[in-house]
Design a protein around this motif. Structure first.
Motif, mmCIF file in Angstrom:
data_model
loop_
_atom_site.group_PDB
_atom_site.id
_atom_site.type_symbol
_atom_site.label_atom_id
_atom_site.label_comp_id
_atom_site.label_asym_id
_atom_site.label_seq_id
_atom_site.Cartn_x
_atom_site.Cartn_y
_atom_site.Cartn_z
ATOM 1 N N ALA A 84 15.684 10.076 79.487
ATOM 2 C CA ALA A 84 16.431 11.335 79.520
ATOM 3 C C ALA A 84 16.899 11.724 78.127
ATOM 4 C CB ALA A 84 17.619 11.197 80.475
ATOM 5 N N TYR A 85 17.247 10.729 77.313
ATOM 6 C CA TYR A 85 17.707 11.020 75.957
ATOM 7 C C TYR A 85 16.571 11.586 75.116
ATOM 8 C CZ TYR A 85 19.534 10.179 71.244
ATOM 9 O OH TYR A 85 19.937 10.318 69.940
ATOM 10 N N VAL A 86 15.372 10.981 75.228
ATOM 11 C CA VAL A 86 14.225 11.453 74.450
ATOM 12 C C VAL A 86 13.876 12.883 74.822
ATOM 13 C CG1 VAL A 86 11.742 11.113 74.068
ATOM 14 C CG2 VAL A 86 13.284 9.145 74.047
ATOM 15 N N LEU A 87 13.942 13.201 76.122
ATOM 16 C CA LEU A 87 13.615 14.555 76.567
ATOM 17 C C LEU A 87 14.739 15.543 76.328
ATOM 18 C CD1 LEU A 87 11.805 13.751 79.939
ATOM 19 C CD2 LEU A 87 10.779 14.364 77.747
ATOM 20 N N GLY A 88 15.918 15.060 75.908
ATOM 21 C CA GLY A 88 17.017 15.949 75.589
ATOM 22 C C GLY A 88 17.719 16.531 76.787
ATOM 23 N N VAL A 89 17.732 15.797 77.907
ATOM 24 C CA VAL A 89 18.337 16.343 79.124
ATOM 25 C C VAL A 89 19.672 15.696 79.438
ATOM 26 C CG1 VAL A 89 16.088 16.946 80.102
ATOM 27 C CG2 VAL A 89 17.064 14.697 80.572
ATOM 28 N N LEU A 90 20.155 14.818 78.583
ATOM 29 C CA LEU A 90 21.477 14.236 78.798
ATOM 30 C C LEU A 90 22.548 15.248 78.436
ATOM 31 C CD1 LEU A 90 21.254 10.561 77.422
ATOM 32 C CD2 LEU A 90 21.381 11.301 79.798
ATOM 33 N N GLY A 91 23.593 15.268 79.231
ATOM 34 C CA GLY A 91 24.716 16.114 78.879
ATOM 35 C C GLY A 91 25.411 15.609 77.629
ATOM 36 N N GLU A 92 26.252 16.451 77.062
ATOM 37 C CA GLU A 92 26.887 16.107 75.791
ATOM 38 C C GLU A 92 27.697 14.813 75.860
ATOM 39 O OE1 GLU A 92 27.483 16.165 71.908
ATOM 40 O OE2 GLU A 92 26.229 17.580 73.028
ATOM 41 N N PRO A 93 28.529 14.587 76.874
ATOM 42 C CA PRO A 93 29.283 13.316 76.909
ATOM 43 C C PRO A 93 28.359 12.112 77.013
ATOM 44 C CG PRO A 93 30.255 14.943 78.391
ATOM 45 C CD PRO A 93 28.931 15.483 77.984
ATOM 46 N N ASP A 94 27.346 12.204 77.921
ATOM 47 C CA ASP A 94 26.438 11.076 78.079
ATOM 48 C C ASP A 94 25.602 10.862 76.825
ATOM 49 O OD1 ASP A 94 27.270 10.451 80.624
ATOM 50 O OD2 ASP A 94 25.851 11.815 81.589
ATOM 51 N N ARG A 95 25.225 11.954 76.161
ATOM 52 C CA ARG A 95 24.434 11.813 74.930
ATOM 53 C C ARG A 95 25.232 11.077 73.863
ATOM 54 N NH1 ARG A 95 22.571 17.208 72.043
ATOM 55 N NH2 ARG A 95 21.412 17.402 74.002
ATOM 56 N N THR A 96 26.500 11.446 73.717
ATOM 57 C CA THR A 96 27.337 10.785 72.712
ATOM 58 C C THR A 96 27.497 9.313 73.024
ATOM 59 O OG1 THR A 96 28.531 12.855 72.326
ATOM 60 C CG2 THR A 96 29.586 10.811 71.602
ATOM 61 N N LEU A 97 27.749 8.992 74.297
ATOM 62 C CA LEU A 97 27.902 7.586 74.687
ATOM 63 C C LEU A 97 26.610 6.815 74.475
ATOM 64 C CD1 LEU A 97 30.020 7.982 77.960
ATOM 65 C CD2 LEU A 97 30.804 7.140 75.728
ATOM 66 N N PHE A 98 25.469 7.453 74.802
ATOM 67 C CA PHE A 98 24.197 6.743 74.630
ATOM 68 C C PHE A 98 23.875 6.522 73.155
ATOM 69 C CE2 PHE A 98 19.594 6.525 74.188
ATOM 70 C CZ PHE A 98 19.327 5.455 75.033
ATOM 71 N N GLU A 99 24.194 7.485 72.295
ATOM 72 C CA GLU A 99 23.935 7.305 70.866
ATOM 73 C C GLU A 99 24.765 6.166 70.303
ATOM 74 O OE1 GLU A 99 24.386 10.980 68.818
ATOM 75 O OE2 GLU A 99 22.381 11.692 69.387
ATOM 76 N N GLU A 100 25.995 6.022 70.796
ATOM 77 C CA GLU A 100 26.795 4.872 70.367
ATOM 78 C C GLU A 100 26.149 3.568 70.835
ATOM 79 O OE1 GLU A 100 30.664 5.521 71.930
ATOM 80 O OE2 GLU A 100 31.151 7.195 70.583
ATOM 81 N N HIS A 101 25.618 3.590 72.056
ATOM 82 C CA HIS A 101 24.916 2.402 72.571
ATOM 83 C C HIS A 101 23.640 2.138 71.781
ATOM 84 C CE1 HIS A 101 22.858 -0.271 75.399
ATOM 85 N NE2 HIS A 101 21.831 0.570 75.351
#
Length: 248
Positions: A13-30
């Motif tokens: 989902a991150y690669v396709l750019g479909v994560l919402g902003e909160p989830d994207r930020t949390l995943f980038e930290e991960h």
């Protein structure tokens, strides 16, 4: 107790750019601390253009009646990012991977070429490659007018190649039978006794053109004298001794 979400499952989902902003930020930290997800994100990054082209083709075929039209997605709170909105951290990861691949590409090509030679050449070629020093390599080629001389006292053999130039004479030297360590020079001597140092070099302890170091030394230099002015070329040691003289 609420179970923490599995961030490993968010790579696609991150690669396709479909994560919402909160989830994207949390995943980038991960992602910064997870080598597994970083590798998967880099590998999946190349699929994005293919998926985008497939989605565009599906839309066109739906308009033509070849495929049933897809029902519109329910509204969401924020706009769905397209391919242009790929997360910046992924861009940096992919750039790093591309740079690493560019750095290693020449080595990979050399390895593939060597493997191809071994496959085509068979066991004989493989034995030659694995035999260590290139004892069967052809002698370096010199071009131009050539003269050869051997000094019986030192056992050193020199071949010089002379090529007339507008600025003087280009000189190539192939030297063998010399043992080191030594500091040497090639000196051009004119018919009137003028001397010019053509080039300098060092002989390692293994030497050149001797047992254990069979390959000769091959060097090039230039003399600020025209060919008719030259009388001889001398290979000298740093202490002033002569290893070999080549009359011209």
């Amino acid at each position: 107790m609420t179970q923490a979400p599995d961030r490993h499952a968010d790579v696609g989902a991150y690669v396709l750019g479909v994560l919402g902003e909160p989830d994207r930020t949390l995943f980038e930290e991960h992602l910064r601390g997870c080598a597994r997800c970083a590798a998967e994100a880099s590998a999946l990054g190349g699929l994005e253009p293919i998926l985008a082209e497939f989605a565009e083709l599906a839309d066109v075929r739906a308009l033509d009646g070849a495929l049933p039209a897809v029902a519109p997605a329910p509204p969401v709170r924020e706009p769905r990012p397209g391919p242009a909105a790929r997360p910046p951290l992924l861009d940096r990861l992919l750039a790093d991977v591309s740079a690493a691949r560019r750095r290693t590409r020449p080595r990979r090509l050399l390895a593939v070429a060597a493997a191809a030679v071994l496959v085509v050449g068979g066991p004989v070629v493989a034995a030659t490659v694995a035999s260590g020093p290139r004892t069967t390599a052809a002698a370096p080629v010199l071009s131009g007018e050539q003269r050869t001389a051997t000094d019986t006292a030192t056992g050193v053999t020199a071949t010089v190649a002379l090529s007339p130039k507008r600025w003087g004479t280009e000189v190539g030297l192939r030297l063998s039978g010399v043992r080191g360590p030594l500091r040497c020079s090639l000196v051009a001597v004119s018919r009137t006794g003028e001397q010019q140092v053509v080039l300098n070099w060092q002989v390692p302890g293994s030497g050149y053109g001797v047992p254990g170091a069979p390959e000769p030394l091959l060097v090039r230099g230039g003399a600020g004298m025209y060919r008719p002015e030259l009388d001889r070329l001398e290979v000298r040691t740093g202490e002033g001794g002569r290893l070999v003289t080549v009359p011209l």
